[in-house]
Design a protein around this motif. Structure first.
Motif, short mmCIF file in Angstrom:
data_model
loop_
_atom_site.label_atom_id
_atom_site.label_comp_id
_atom_site.label_asym_id
_atom_site.label_seq_id
_atom_site.Cartn_x
_atom_site.Cartn_y
_atom_site.Cartn_z
N VAL A 134 54.43 15.61 18.82
CA VAL A 134 53.45 16.67 18.56
C VAL A 134 54.24 17.77 17.85
O VAL A 134 55.17 18.34 18.42
CB VAL A 134 52.84 17.20 19.87
CG1 VAL A 134 51.79 18.28 19.57
CG2 VAL A 134 52.24 16.06 20.69
N THR A 135 53.87 18.03 16.60
CA THR A 135 54.78 18.82 15.77
C THR A 135 54.06 19.87 14.92
O THR A 135 52.89 19.71 14.58
CB THR A 135 55.59 17.87 14.84
OG1 THR A 135 56.58 18.62 14.13
CG2 THR A 135 54.68 17.16 13.84
N SER A 136 54.78 20.92 14.61
CA SER A 136 54.33 21.87 13.59
C SER A 136 55.54 22.24 12.76
O SER A 136 56.69 21.87 13.10
CB SER A 136 53.71 23.12 14.23
OG SER A 136 54.71 23.87 14.87
N THR A 137 55.31 22.97 11.68
CA THR A 137 56.42 23.37 10.82
C THR A 137 56.42 24.89 10.71
O THR A 137 55.40 25.49 10.36
CB THR A 137 56.27 22.75 9.41
OG1 THR A 137 56.22 21.34 9.55
CG2 THR A 137 57.43 23.12 8.51
N ALA A 144 46.20 19.33 19.80
CA ALA A 144 46.93 18.18 19.24
C ALA A 144 47.39 17.24 20.36
O ALA A 144 47.30 16.01 20.24
CB ALA A 144 48.13 18.67 18.43
N LEU A 145 47.86 17.83 21.46
CA LEU A 145 48.32 17.01 22.59
C LEU A 145 47.20 16.11 23.11
O LEU A 145 47.41 14.93 23.42
CB LEU A 145 48.85 17.93 23.70
CG LEU A 145 49.35 17.25 24.97
CD1 LEU A 145 50.59 16.41 24.67
CD2 LEU A 145 49.64 18.29 26.06
N ARG A 146 46.00 16.68 23.18
CA ARG A 146 44.85 15.92 23.72
C ARG A 146 44.51 14.70 22.87
O ARG A 146 43.82 13.79 23.34
CB ARG A 146 43.62 16.82 23.83
CG ARG A 146 43.68 17.80 24.98
CD ARG A 146 42.40 18.67 25.05
NE ARG A 146 42.68 20.00 25.50
CZ ARG A 146 42.92 20.35 26.77
NH1 ARG A 146 42.88 19.42 27.69
NH2 ARG A 146 43.19 21.59 27.11
N THR A 147 44.95 14.68 21.61
CA THR A 147 44.67 13.50 20.77
C THR A 147 45.57 12.32 21.12
O THR A 147 45.30 11.20 20.71
CB THR A 147 44.80 13.82 19.27
OG1 THR A 147 46.18 14.09 18.95
CG2 THR A 147 43.94 15.01 18.85
N VAL A 148 46.67 12.58 21.85
CA VAL A 148 47.57 11.46 22.20
C VAL A 148 47.62 11.18 23.69
O VAL A 148 48.02 10.08 24.11
CB VAL A 148 49.01 11.68 21.66
CG1 VAL A 148 49.01 11.66 20.15
CG2 VAL A 148 49.65 12.94 22.19
N ILE A 149 47.22 12.15 24.53
CA ILE A 149 47.17 11.91 25.98
C ILE A 149 46.26 12.96 26.62
O ILE A 149 46.18 14.10 26.13
CB ILE A 149 48.59 11.96 26.62
CG1 ILE A 149 48.55 11.41 28.04
CG2 ILE A 149 49.18 13.38 26.59
CD1 ILE A 149 49.95 11.11 28.62
#
Ligand SMILES: [Fe+2]
Ligand SMILES: [Fe+2]
Length: 266
Positions: free
Chosen positions: A14-17, A55-60
């Motif tokens: 889970v990433t941002s720049t 974003a986290l909720r899209t993977v778990i």
């Protein structure tokens, strides 16, 4: 902008720049290890907490997480820590004694929900054990990385981070020059004490990581790196003690920058 990608079959990033004006772009990564007892390694940046949770909720489903492995307590790692603890009563935080101490000065961790580790100690998360590893470079004495003993992945916290022109999803897409320049510069900023280390001692610290034989290296501030890229990463870090020290812009430089933006001088 947050986004997610897969670094390994059972690890999501889970990433941002973050763009650091005049210096480059820095990945800010957290990782989901889909163990039997799922683990979140770090929790994103404070100012991005809402986007991080989405974003986290899209993977778990955060309700399914059992552990947060908090590598250290800098603002780019604790963003959604308390939000997650409030949302999921079973969630426990793996950190060091110092981590609990520092958090107590701002947003205390409930002591019955922490699990303390020191380097070399392990935590059982169902289908695998995680071993606490002190990375060879760090910006904070709390720092505790980890090795996933099932996948062989080393999660290195800030160590091996790089300031880059573009941030791809894997290190293998970076040229040797971009990786080395970006990594050396980041380490002179983030671990400026490396300029004072005994070179032989530091070399043995790098060897300690080499002997882990990681299948991947997942840094908080670098795209995912395969184990085959490890020598590139270690070589760059070995160059840091003798690289030019970082000196930040001073007040005169700041005023010059502001004048450039506003057109006002004096
Ligand atoms: Fe840090
Ligand atoms: Fe960091």
């Amino acid at each position: 902008m947050m986004h997610v990608y897969k670094a390994a079959p059972d690890v999501d990033v889970v990433t941002s720049t973050a763009t650091i004006s005049g210096f480059g772009n820095l990945a800010i990564n957290a990782f989901v290890i889909h163990a039997t007892e799922p683990v979140l390694v770090d929790t994103g940046a404070v100012r991005e907490s809402e986007d991080f949770m989405a974003a986290l909720r899209t993977v778990i489903d955060p309700a399914d997480l059992r552990w947060i492995w908090l590598t250290h307590t800098d603002f780019d790692h604790i963003g959604s820590l308390h939000h997650l603890l409030e949302e999921n009563e079973r969630l426990r935080v793996i950190t060091s004694f110092l981590g609990v101490g520092i958090m107590s000065l701002a947003a205390p961790l409930p002591i019955d929900r922490v699990h303390l580790v020191n380097p070399g100690q392990t935590v059982d998360v169902g289908d695998r054990t995680l071993t606490a590893v002190r990375p060879p470079a760090f910006d904070n004495p709390i720092t505790t990385g980890l090795r996933d003993e099932r996948s062989g992945i080393f999660f290195s916290a800030d160590c091996f981070g790089a300031l880059l022109d573009e941030v791809p999803e894997c290190v293998e897409d970076l040229s040797d020059a971009a990786l080395r320049t970006g990594q050396v510069f980041w380490a002179t900023v983030d671990s400026s004490w490396l300029h004072t280390v005994d070179r032989a001692v530091f070399a043995s610290e790098l060897d300690r990581i080499r002997r882990l034989e990681p299948t991947m290296i997942l840094s908080s501030h670098l795209p995912a790196a395969r184990g085959s890229s490890m020598e590139r990463l270690l070589d760059a870090l070995a160059a840091v003690p003798d690289a030019p020290p970082f000196v930040g812009p001073d007040q005169a430089a700041l005023e010059q920058m502001l004048a450039g933006i506003t057109g006002v001088t004096g």
